[in-house]
Scaffold this motif. Structure first.
Motif, short mmCIF file in Angstrom:
data_model
loop_
_atom_site.label_atom_id
_atom_site.label_comp_id
_atom_site.label_asym_id
_atom_site.label_seq_id
_atom_site.Cartn_x
_atom_site.Cartn_y
_atom_site.Cartn_z
N LEU A 1 96.79 110.92 -0.39
CA LEU A 1 96.96 110.61 1.03
C LEU A 1 97.74 111.81 1.84
N VAL A 2 98.84 112.32 1.17
CA VAL A 2 99.58 113.18 1.72
C VAL A 2 98.73 114.54 2.03
N ARG A 3 97.97 114.88 1.12
CA ARG A 3 97.03 115.89 1.37
C ARG A 3 96.20 115.73 2.29
N LEU A 4 95.66 114.61 2.36
CA LEU A 4 94.52 114.28 3.44
C LEU A 4 95.49 114.27 4.95
N ALA A 5 96.56 113.84 5.16
CA ALA A 5 97.28 113.78 6.30
C ALA A 5 97.44 115.30 6.75
N GLN A 6 97.89 116.21 5.70
CA GLN A 6 97.90 117.79 5.85
C GLN A 6 96.74 118.28 6.56
N THR A 7 95.64 117.91 6.01
CA THR A 7 94.31 118.35 6.28
C THR A 7 93.90 117.96 7.69
N LEU A 8 94.07 116.62 8.19
CA LEU A 8 94.00 116.31 9.11
C LEU A 8 94.71 116.84 10.39
N ARG A 9 95.96 117.04 10.04
CA ARG A 9 96.78 117.87 10.91
C ARG A 9 96.44 119.17 11.47
N ALA A 10 95.93 120.04 10.17
CA ALA A 10 95.31 121.21 10.55
C ALA A 10 94.02 121.29 11.25
N THR A 11 93.30 120.27 10.96
CA THR A 11 92.03 120.15 11.68
C THR A 11 92.17 119.91 13.27
N THR A 12 93.25 118.88 13.44
CA THR A 12 93.35 118.70 14.99
C THR A 12 94.08 120.02 15.53
N ARG A 13 94.77 120.79 14.91
CA ARG A 13 95.31 122.00 15.44
C ARG A 13 94.20 122.99 15.88
N LEU A 14 93.36 123.27 14.79
CA LEU A 14 92.13 123.93 14.97
C LEU A 14 91.32 123.60 16.09
N VAL A 15 91.19 122.29 16.11
CA VAL A 15 90.22 121.79 17.42
C VAL A 15 90.84 121.77 18.72
N ALA A 16 92.17 121.81 18.73
CA ALA A 16 93.02 122.20 19.95
C ALA A 16 92.85 123.50 20.35
N ASP A 17 93.19 124.51 19.32
CA ASP A 17 93.13 126.00 19.64
C ASP A 17 91.64 126.51 20.07
N VAL A 18 90.77 125.93 19.43
CA VAL A 18 89.21 126.10 19.87
C VAL A 18 89.00 125.78 21.07
N THR A 19 89.60 124.44 21.63
CA THR A 19 89.31 124.10 22.85
C THR A 19 90.05 124.91 23.93
N GLU A 20 91.11 125.15 23.60
CA GLU A 20 92.04 126.44 24.59
C GLU A 20 91.42 127.58 24.82
N GLN A 21 90.60 128.06 23.78
CA GLN A 21 89.91 129.28 23.96
C GLN A 21 88.53 129.20 24.38
N ALA A 22 87.72 127.98 24.32
CA ALA A 22 86.48 127.77 24.75
C ALA A 22 86.34 127.83 26.18
N VAL A 23 87.16 126.93 26.71
CA VAL A 23 87.27 126.78 28.13
C VAL A 23 87.41 128.05 29.02
N PRO A 24 88.12 128.82 28.80
CA PRO A 24 88.19 130.12 29.41
C PRO A 24 86.86 131.00 29.31
N LEU A 25 86.45 130.97 27.80
CA LEU A 25 85.04 131.75 27.72
C LEU A 25 84.03 131.05 28.42
N LEU A 26 83.96 129.81 28.37
CA LEU A 26 82.88 129.20 29.26
C LEU A 26 83.06 129.53 30.70
N ALA A 27 84.03 129.53 31.28
CA ALA A 27 84.30 129.82 32.69
C ALA A 27 83.75 131.40 32.88
N ASP A 28 84.23 132.26 31.93
CA ASP A 28 83.85 133.52 32.19
C ASP A 28 82.30 133.66 31.95
N ALA A 29 81.56 132.93 31.11
CA ALA A 29 80.35 132.92 31.03
C ALA A 29 79.48 132.44 32.30
N SER A 30 80.24 131.42 32.77
CA SER A 30 79.52 130.85 34.10
C SER A 30 79.73 131.84 35.09
#
Length: 149
Positions: A21-50
């Motif tokens: 359960l501790v390892r699963l919690a760490q994996t979920l936190r890392a996944t949440t951080r990765l999704v947040a970073d991708v979202t932060e970078q994808a929004v400007p890229l989509l604006a540039d593409a538009s």
């Protein structure tokens, strides 16, 4: 004794589940951080593409306008060349035919006087040699190179 054995087994099982359960919690936190970073970078890229797509559409509209203008100029040039050909073509052909007829008439008149001089000046060139013209304007049955084999 059986109770102690079952208690040890349950303690090991609970410890193993806690680690999982501790390892699963760490994996979920890392996944949440990765999704947040991708979202932060994808929004400007989509604006540039538009913006790029809008710019490309503007350029395509300009090219379309240019192509339309070129087509209009081409049709105007074609109409102009047809008009010039029909206006000046007939008279130019008549002038050229008249000039040709005059040259032929002058050539026939002076041709009889210049014929002996032309025949004397005419030479035939064969591989670097000059051969005198046939005299009298007729060919004889003789071969100038000698008898045939």
């Amino acid at each position: 004794m059986a109770g102690i054995l079952v208690a040890v087994f349950w303690a090991i099982l609970v410890s193993f589940l806690a680690v999982v359960l501790v390892r699963l919690a760490q994996t979920l936190r890392a996944t949440t951080r990765l999704v947040a970073d991708v979202t932060e970078q994808a929004v400007p890229l989509l604006a540039d593409a538009s913006a790029t797509v809008r710019s490309a559409q503007t350029q395509l509209d300009r090219v379309d306008a240019i192509a339309t203008d070129v087509q209009e100029v081409t049709s105007n040039a074609s109409a102009l060349s047809t008009t010039v050909a029909s206006t000046f073509g007939g008279p130019l052909v008549k002038v050229a035919a008249f000039g040709y007829g005059v040259r032929q008439a002058i050539g026939r008149r002076t041709g009889a006087e210049q014929e002996p001089a032309r025949r004397a000046a005419r030479r035939t060139v064969i591989v670097g040699r000059t051969v005198p013209p046939v005299r009298g304007g007729r060919r004889t049955g003789r071969n100038p190179r000698g008898p045939k084999d």
